[in-house]
Design a protein around this motif. Sequence first.
Motif, PDB file in Angstrom:
ATOM      1  N   THR A  53      64.023  18.668  37.999  1.00  0.00           N
ATOM      2  CA  THR A  53      63.537  17.340  38.379  1.00  0.00           C
ATOM      3  C   THR A  53      64.683  16.433  38.800  1.00  0.00           C
ATOM      4  O   THR A  53      64.598  15.742  39.816  1.00  0.00           O
ATOM      5  CB  THR A  53      62.773  16.694  37.207  1.00  0.00           C
ATOM      6  OG1 THR A  53      61.724  17.568  36.801  1.00  0.00           O
ATOM      7  CG2 THR A  53      62.200  15.356  37.594  1.00  0.00           C
ATOM      8  N   ARG A  96      66.654  18.079  42.024  1.00  0.00           N
ATOM      9  CA  ARG A  96      65.913  18.309  43.261  1.00  0.00           C
ATOM     10  C   ARG A  96      64.747  17.332  43.399  1.00  0.00           C
ATOM     11  O   ARG A  96      63.673  17.678  43.874  1.00  0.00           O
ATOM     12  CB  ARG A  96      65.443  19.759  43.301  1.00  0.00           C
ATOM     13  CG  ARG A  96      66.667  20.677  43.325  1.00  0.00           C
ATOM     14  CD  ARG A  96      66.398  22.135  43.373  1.00  0.00           C
ATOM     15  NE  ARG A  96      65.341  22.584  44.225  1.00  0.00           N
ATOM     16  CZ  ARG A  96      65.488  22.929  45.503  1.00  0.00           C
ATOM     17  NH1 ARG A  96      66.655  22.830  46.099  1.00  0.00           N
ATOM     18  NH2 ARG A  96      64.456  23.371  46.185  1.00  0.00           N
ATOM     19  N   ASP A  97      64.987  16.090  43.042  1.00  0.00           N
ATOM     20  CA  ASP A  97      63.934  15.076  43.102  1.00  0.00           C
ATOM     21  C   ASP A  97      63.473  14.775  44.523  1.00  0.00           C
ATOM     22  O   ASP A  97      62.419  14.189  44.732  1.00  0.00           O
ATOM     23  CB  ASP A  97      64.381  13.786  42.415  1.00  0.00           C
ATOM     24  CG  ASP A  97      65.528  13.097  43.128  1.00  0.00           C
ATOM     25  OD1 ASP A  97      66.358  13.785  43.754  1.00  0.00           O
ATOM     26  OD2 ASP A  97      65.604  11.861  43.053  1.00  0.00           O
ATOM     27  N   ASP A  98      64.233  15.236  45.503  1.00  0.00           N
ATOM     28  CA  ASP A  98      63.858  15.021  46.902  1.00  0.00           C
ATOM     29  C   ASP A  98      63.268  16.276  47.546  1.00  0.00           C
ATOM     30  O   ASP A  98      63.062  16.317  48.756  1.00  0.00           O
ATOM     31  CB  ASP A  98      65.069  14.551  47.710  1.00  0.00           C
ATOM     32  CG  ASP A  98      66.199  15.583  47.723  1.00  0.00           C
ATOM     33  OD1 ASP A  98      66.190  16.514  46.886  1.00  0.00           O
ATOM     34  OD2 ASP A  98      67.104  15.453  48.566  1.00  0.00           O
ATOM     35  N   HIS A  99      62.976  17.276  46.744  1.00  0.00           N
ATOM     36  CA  HIS A  99      62.439  18.523  47.274  1.00  0.00           C
ATOM     37  C   HIS A  99      60.964  18.659  46.888  1.00  0.00           C
ATOM     38  O   HIS A  99      60.640  18.868  45.716  1.00  0.00           O
ATOM     39  CB  HIS A  99      63.244  19.719  46.763  1.00  0.00           C
ATOM     40  CG  HIS A  99      62.916  20.957  47.495  1.00  0.00           C
ATOM     41  ND1 HIS A  99      61.887  21.786  47.116  1.00  0.00           N
ATOM     42  CD2 HIS A  99      63.445  21.499  48.621  1.00  0.00           C
ATOM     43  CE1 HIS A  99      61.807  22.784  47.962  1.00  0.00           C
ATOM     44  NE2 HIS A  99      62.735  22.637  48.883  1.00  0.00           N
ATOM     45  N   PRO A 100      60.041  18.531  47.845  1.00  0.00           N
ATOM     46  CA  PRO A 100      58.605  18.491  47.533  1.00  0.00           C
ATOM     47  C   PRO A 100      58.075  19.698  46.756  1.00  0.00           C
ATOM     48  O   PRO A 100      57.274  19.525  45.832  1.00  0.00           O
ATOM     49  CB  PRO A 100      57.940  18.392  48.912  1.00  0.00           C
ATOM     50  CG  PRO A 100      58.989  17.796  49.796  1.00  0.00           C
ATOM     51  CD  PRO A 100      60.296  18.306  49.275  1.00  0.00           C
ATOM     52  N   THR A 138      59.612  21.621  44.647  1.00  0.00           N
ATOM     53  CA  THR A 138      60.078  21.532  43.259  1.00  0.00           C
ATOM     54  C   THR A 138      59.294  20.465  42.511  1.00  0.00           C
ATOM     55  O   THR A 138      58.813  20.711  41.397  1.00  0.00           O
ATOM     56  CB  THR A 138      61.585  21.236  43.221  1.00  0.00           C
ATOM     57  OG1 THR A 138      62.277  22.317  43.862  1.00  0.00           O
ATOM     58  CG2 THR A 138      62.087  21.074  41.796  1.00  0.00           C
ATOM     59  N   ILE A 139      59.143  19.307  43.101  1.00  0.00           N
ATOM     60  CA  ILE A 139      58.415  18.215  42.435  1.00  0.00           C
ATOM     61  C   ILE A 139      56.957  18.590  42.229  1.00  0.00           C
ATOM     62  O   ILE A 139      56.374  18.299  41.176  1.00  0.00           O
ATOM     63  CB  ILE A 139      58.584  16.890  43.213  1.00  0.00           C
ATOM     64  CG1 ILE A 139      60.058  16.463  43.203  1.00  0.00           C
ATOM     65  CG2 ILE A 139      57.693  15.798  42.657  1.00  0.00           C
ATOM     66  CD1 ILE A 139      60.702  16.366  41.822  1.00  0.00           C
ATOM     67  N   ASP A 140      56.349  19.268  43.197  1.00  0.00           N
ATOM     68  CA  ASP A 140      54.965  19.716  43.026  1.00  0.00           C
ATOM     69  C   ASP A 140      54.843  20.681  41.856  1.00  0.00           C
ATOM     70  O   ASP A 140      53.905  20.585  41.054  1.00  0.00           O
ATOM     71  CB  ASP A 140      54.446  20.391  44.298  1.00  0.00           C
ATOM     72  CG  ASP A 140      54.185  19.416  45.434  1.00  0.00           C
ATOM     73  OD1 ASP A 140      54.197  18.182  45.198  1.00  0.00           O
ATOM     74  OD2 ASP A 140      53.993  19.884  46.572  1.00  0.00           O
ATOM     75  N   ARG A 141      55.783  21.620  41.747  1.00  0.00           N
ATOM     76  CA  ARG A 141      55.758  22.592  40.647  1.00  0.00           C
ATOM     77  C   ARG A 141      55.955  21.883  39.309  1.00  0.00           C
ATOM     78  O   ARG A 141      55.255  22.155  38.339  1.00  0.00           O
ATOM     79  CB  ARG A 141      56.828  23.663  40.865  1.00  0.00           C
ATOM     80  CG  ARG A 141      57.064  24.599  39.699  1.00  0.00           C
ATOM     81  CD  ARG A 141      55.854  25.348  39.249  1.00  0.00           C
ATOM     82  NE  ARG A 141      55.376  26.227  40.281  1.00  0.00           N
ATOM     83  CZ  ARG A 141      54.213  26.866  40.231  1.00  0.00           C
ATOM     84  NH1 ARG A 141      53.436  26.741  39.192  1.00  0.00           N
ATOM     85  NH2 ARG A 141      53.831  27.646  41.210  1.00  0.00           N
ATOM     86  N   VAL A 142      56.911  20.974  39.240  1.00  0.00           N
ATOM     87  CA  VAL A 142      57.162  20.225  38.007  1.00  0.00           C
ATOM     88  C   VAL A 142      55.932  19.402  37.641  1.00  0.00           C
ATOM     89  O   VAL A 142      55.487  19.415  36.482  1.00  0.00           O
ATOM     90  CB  VAL A 142      58.413  19.326  38.151  1.00  0.00           C
ATOM     91  CG1 VAL A 142      58.531  18.347  36.999  1.00  0.00           C
ATOM     92  CG2 VAL A 142      59.676  20.188  38.262  1.00  0.00           C
ATOM     93  N   SER A 143      55.356  18.717  38.604  1.00  0.00           N
ATOM     94  CA  SER A 143      54.173  17.881  38.336  1.00  0.00           C
ATOM     95  C   SER A 143      53.001  18.712  37.835  1.00  0.00           C
ATOM     96  O   SER A 143      52.306  18.311  36.889  1.00  0.00           O
ATOM     97  CB  SER A 143      53.761  17.120  39.598  1.00  0.00           C
ATOM     98  OG  SER A 143      54.771  16.219  39.965  1.00  0.00           O
TER      99      SER A 143
END
Length: 190
Positions: free
Chosen positions: A108, A111-115, A117-122
Amino acid sequence: MARPREFDADEAVERAKCLFWDQGFHATSVSDLAGALGLGAGSLYAAFGSKEGLYQRALERYCEEQPAALIEALDCADGIRAGLRGILVGLMEMDLAEPRGCFLVNATVERDDHPATIDRVSATLARVESALTGALERAKAGGELGVDKDPAALARFFLTFIQGLRVVGQARLGRAAVESAIASALTVLD
């Protein structure tokens, strides 16, 4: 006829997960990955498409394992307080023993600017929140929580607390400070 793969893709993803977890995405080169996996760069690209593709598979692996362990702990616990305390203390112990922290938190932040990664984390955080909500709803139905308690709000609180606990664990504030915070967090169940 295509040559059969001479490596175990599942094992390669596990090794890559450990390497990305130790070093982070940006500090891990394709050469590092090829060496850790025992593959040439061409074989790595053929199997996973790119460093990014391998990273997403490694993150996916972590995101499958960690919520599953939390859900099992909630399902096997003797009551919601014991279950949550066990989870929180277990996370504290992991952070005290393991300097690399939580792969999910690391992903998170790095790679907060990588969609993707953020989708997977969310999605993973939503799964954890859902599991917590379900356990708290069962606890409320069983009389472990007062009628005034909102299981969904408590689940959001504990999700946030867990992620904060993982960050604090990387800061190495020490056992006493974290145990005190855990004790305070559990008072929301009273």
